[in-house]
Scaffold this motif. Structure first.
Motif, PDB file in Angstrom:
ATOM      1  N   UNK A  53       0.833  -1.205   0.000  1.00 56.48           N
ATOM      2  CA  UNK A  53       0.000   0.000   0.000  1.00 56.48           C
ATOM      3  C   UNK A  53       0.866   1.252   0.000  1.00 56.48           C
ATOM      4  N   UNK A  54       1.957   1.184   0.729  1.00 57.78           N
ATOM      5  CA  UNK A  54       2.844   2.341   0.829  1.00 57.78           C
ATOM      6  C   UNK A  54       3.473   2.677  -0.523  1.00 57.78           C
ATOM      7  N   UNK A  55       3.638   1.671  -1.381  1.00 55.66           N
ATOM      8  CA  UNK A  55       4.361   1.862  -2.634  1.00 55.66           C
ATOM      9  C   UNK A  55       3.458   1.870  -3.866  1.00 55.66           C
ATOM     10  N   UNK A  56       2.142   2.080  -3.674  1.00 59.85           N
ATOM     11  CA  UNK A  56       1.229   2.119  -4.813  1.00 59.85           C
ATOM     12  C   UNK A  56       1.656   3.230  -5.782  1.00 59.85           C
ATOM     13  N   UNK A  57       1.756   2.872  -7.046  1.00 57.48           N
ATOM     14  CA  UNK A  57       2.167   3.839  -8.053  1.00 57.48           C
ATOM     15  C   UNK A  57       3.654   3.857  -8.317  1.00 57.48           C
ATOM     16  N   UNK A  58       4.409   3.083  -7.528  1.00 56.54           N
ATOM     17  CA  UNK A  58       5.860   3.031  -7.695  1.00 56.54           C
ATOM     18  C   UNK A  58       6.238   1.823  -8.540  1.00 56.54           C
ATOM     19  N   UNK A 102       6.567 -12.824  -5.876  1.00 57.49           N
ATOM     20  CA  UNK A 102       6.198 -11.643  -5.084  1.00 57.49           C
ATOM     21  C   UNK A 102       6.880 -10.397  -5.632  1.00 57.49           C
ATOM     22  N   UNK A 103       8.182 -10.500  -5.916  1.00 59.91           N
ATOM     23  CA  UNK A 103       8.911  -9.356  -6.461  1.00 59.91           C
ATOM     24  C   UNK A 103       8.361  -8.948  -7.824  1.00 59.91           C
ATOM     25  N   UNK A 104       7.999  -9.920  -8.651  1.00 59.57           N
ATOM     26  CA  UNK A 104       7.444  -9.616  -9.977  1.00 59.57           C
ATOM     27  C   UNK A 104       6.102  -8.902  -9.866  1.00 59.57           C
ATOM     28  N   UNK A 105       5.273  -9.327  -8.891  1.00 54.39           N
ATOM     29  CA  UNK A 105       3.979  -8.670  -8.684  1.00 54.39           C
ATOM     30  C   UNK A 105       4.166  -7.202  -8.301  1.00 54.39           C
ATOM     31  N   UNK A 106       5.199  -6.928  -7.505  1.00 49.26           N
ATOM     32  CA  UNK A 106       5.472  -5.543  -7.150  1.00 49.26           C
ATOM     33  C   UNK A 106       5.707  -4.699  -8.404  1.00 49.26           C
ATOM     34  N   UNK A 107       6.477  -5.237  -9.328  1.00 48.90           N
ATOM     35  CA  UNK A 107       6.794  -4.487 -10.545  1.00 48.90           C
ATOM     36  C   UNK A 107       5.596  -4.396 -11.489  1.00 48.90           C
ATOM     37  N   UNK A 108       4.947  -5.520 -11.737  1.00 46.91           N
ATOM     38  CA  UNK A 108       3.859  -5.562 -12.721  1.00 46.91           C
ATOM     39  C   UNK A 108       2.688  -4.688 -12.296  1.00 46.91           C
ATOM     40  N   UNK A 109       2.347  -4.709 -11.000  1.00 47.19           N
ATOM     41  CA  UNK A 109       1.173  -3.972 -10.530  1.00 47.19           C
ATOM     42  C   UNK A 109       1.525  -2.615  -9.928  1.00 47.19           C
ATOM     43  N   UNK A 110       2.741  -2.130 -10.187  1.00 49.04           N
ATOM     44  CA  UNK A 110       3.170  -0.802  -9.723  1.00 49.04           C
ATOM     45  C   UNK A 110       3.066  -0.692  -8.195  1.00 49.04           C
ATOM     46  N   UNK A 111       3.593  -1.703  -7.496  1.00 44.78           N
ATOM     47  CA  UNK A 111       3.550  -1.726  -6.037  1.00 44.78           C
ATOM     48  C   UNK A 111       4.940  -1.653  -5.417  1.00 44.78           C
ATOM     49  N   UNK A 112       5.929  -1.324  -6.218  1.00 44.80           N
ATOM     50  CA  UNK A 112       7.272  -1.237  -5.673  1.00 44.80           C
ATOM     51  C   UNK A 112       8.320  -1.575  -6.713  1.00 44.80           C
ATOM     52  N   UNK A 113       9.490  -1.943  -6.220  1.00 47.28           N
ATOM     53  CA  UNK A 113      10.651  -2.187  -7.072  1.00 47.28           C
ATOM     54  C   UNK A 113      10.965  -3.677  -7.119  1.00 47.28           C
ATOM     55  N   UNK A 114      11.150  -4.193  -8.312  1.00 46.30           N
ATOM     56  CA  UNK A 114      11.666  -5.558  -8.460  1.00 46.30           C
ATOM     57  C   UNK A 114      13.160  -5.500  -8.185  1.00 46.30           C
ATOM     58  N   UNK A 115      13.578  -6.099  -7.070  1.00 43.88           N
ATOM     59  CA  UNK A 115      14.963  -5.964  -6.612  1.00 43.88           C
ATOM     60  C   UNK A 115      15.564  -7.351  -6.396  1.00 43.88           C
ATOM     61  N   UNK A 116      16.549  -7.706  -7.209  1.00 43.08           N
ATOM     62  CA  UNK A 116      17.206  -9.006  -7.042  1.00 43.08           C
ATOM     63  C   UNK A 116      17.974  -9.081  -5.723  1.00 43.08           C
ATOM     64  N   UNK A 117      18.332  -7.932  -5.167  1.00 41.67           N
ATOM     65  CA  UNK A 117      18.965  -7.935  -3.846  1.00 41.67           C
ATOM     66  C   UNK A 117      18.012  -8.447  -2.783  1.00 41.67           C
ATOM     67  N   UNK A 118      16.727  -8.060  -2.870  1.00 43.24           N
ATOM     68  CA  UNK A 118      15.710  -8.578  -1.952  1.00 43.24           C
ATOM     69  C   UNK A 118      15.526 -10.081  -2.144  1.00 43.24           C
ATOM     70  N   UNK A 119      15.530 -10.509  -3.401  1.00 37.33           N
ATOM     71  CA  UNK A 119      15.396 -11.942  -3.693  1.00 37.33           C
ATOM     72  C   UNK A 119      16.532 -12.718  -3.060  1.00 37.33           C
TER      73      UNK A 119
END
Length: 204
Positions: A97-102, A155-172
């Motif tokens: 929710x915090x990253x909606x639009x990112x 989960x990381x891909x959903x963040x990117x596809x739905x504009x909910x954050x950054x797809x970050x391989x470091x997080x992975x």
């Protein structure tokens, strides 16, 4: 925990002690990090602080009970995992929710090192710790590592596809390391430890 004469009063006093200790730890070391996800008003921040303090209190209470008896009920363990999963999914939901639009991406699997160098330690530490308890549930194997990797990647891909954050391989990388640490504990310690210390019916 056992007390021969006033068991419930004794347990209540122990829990209040755990709550006081947990509140001190939270107020002293963790409250500043909670603001990272609490940008939804004063009432939300107050509720979040209380919920996190109660969760820490319960886990502390269970831990003290285990240290006292060297045993734990299976129902207590299930309750701990239910609380953990509720907190985990609530945290992910609030962060989304915090990253909606990112939207963005980082393909550096070691990007967390740069974050730590820049003074941003909270997110890397949480990414490293948050999936360790989930890794306790199954042994280390190539198949389990692969399935864990796919789940985290989704989960990381959903963040990117739905504009909910950054797809970050470091997080992975950190999330997968977190699961692997839990798997290692299960494979080399918990598997033999569980039959001796987890009870089906006896109370703490």
């Amino acid at each position: 925990m056992r007390h021969t004469r006033y068991p419930y009063l004794f347990k209540t006093l122990i829990f209040l002690l755990c709550f006081s200790l947990s509140k001190w730890v939270y107020d002293s070391f963790l409250i500043s990090y909670a603001y990272y996800i609490s940008s939804y008003g004063a009432d939300f921040a107050l509720s979040l602080n209380l919920i996190i303090t109660l969760i820490i209190s319960y886990f502390t209470y269970v831990f003290l009970g285990f240290c006292s008896s060297r045993q734990i009920r299976s129902s207590t363990l299930i309750a701990c995992y239910f609380i953990y999963l509720f907190y985990l999914f609530s945290l992910l939901y609030l962060l989304f929710l915090k990253n909606i639009g990112t939207q963005g991406f980082s393909l550096n699997p070691l990007s967390f090192i740069e974050d730590i160098k820049n003074g941003s330690r909270f997110v890397p530490i949480m990414n490293l710790l948050m999936f360790i308890p989930m890794g306790f549930l199954y042994p280390l194997s190539r198949k389990n590592i692969f399935l864990g990797f796919l789940g985290i990647l989704m989960v990381e891909s959903c963040q990117f596809v739905f504009h909910l954050g950054v797809f970050d391989l470091g997080d992975v990388s950190l999330n997968l390391l977190s699961l692997t640490i839990g798997n290692l504990f299960y494979s080399y310690f918990l598997r033999s430890w569980r039959p001796k210390h987890i009870l089906a019916h006896n109370p703490l």
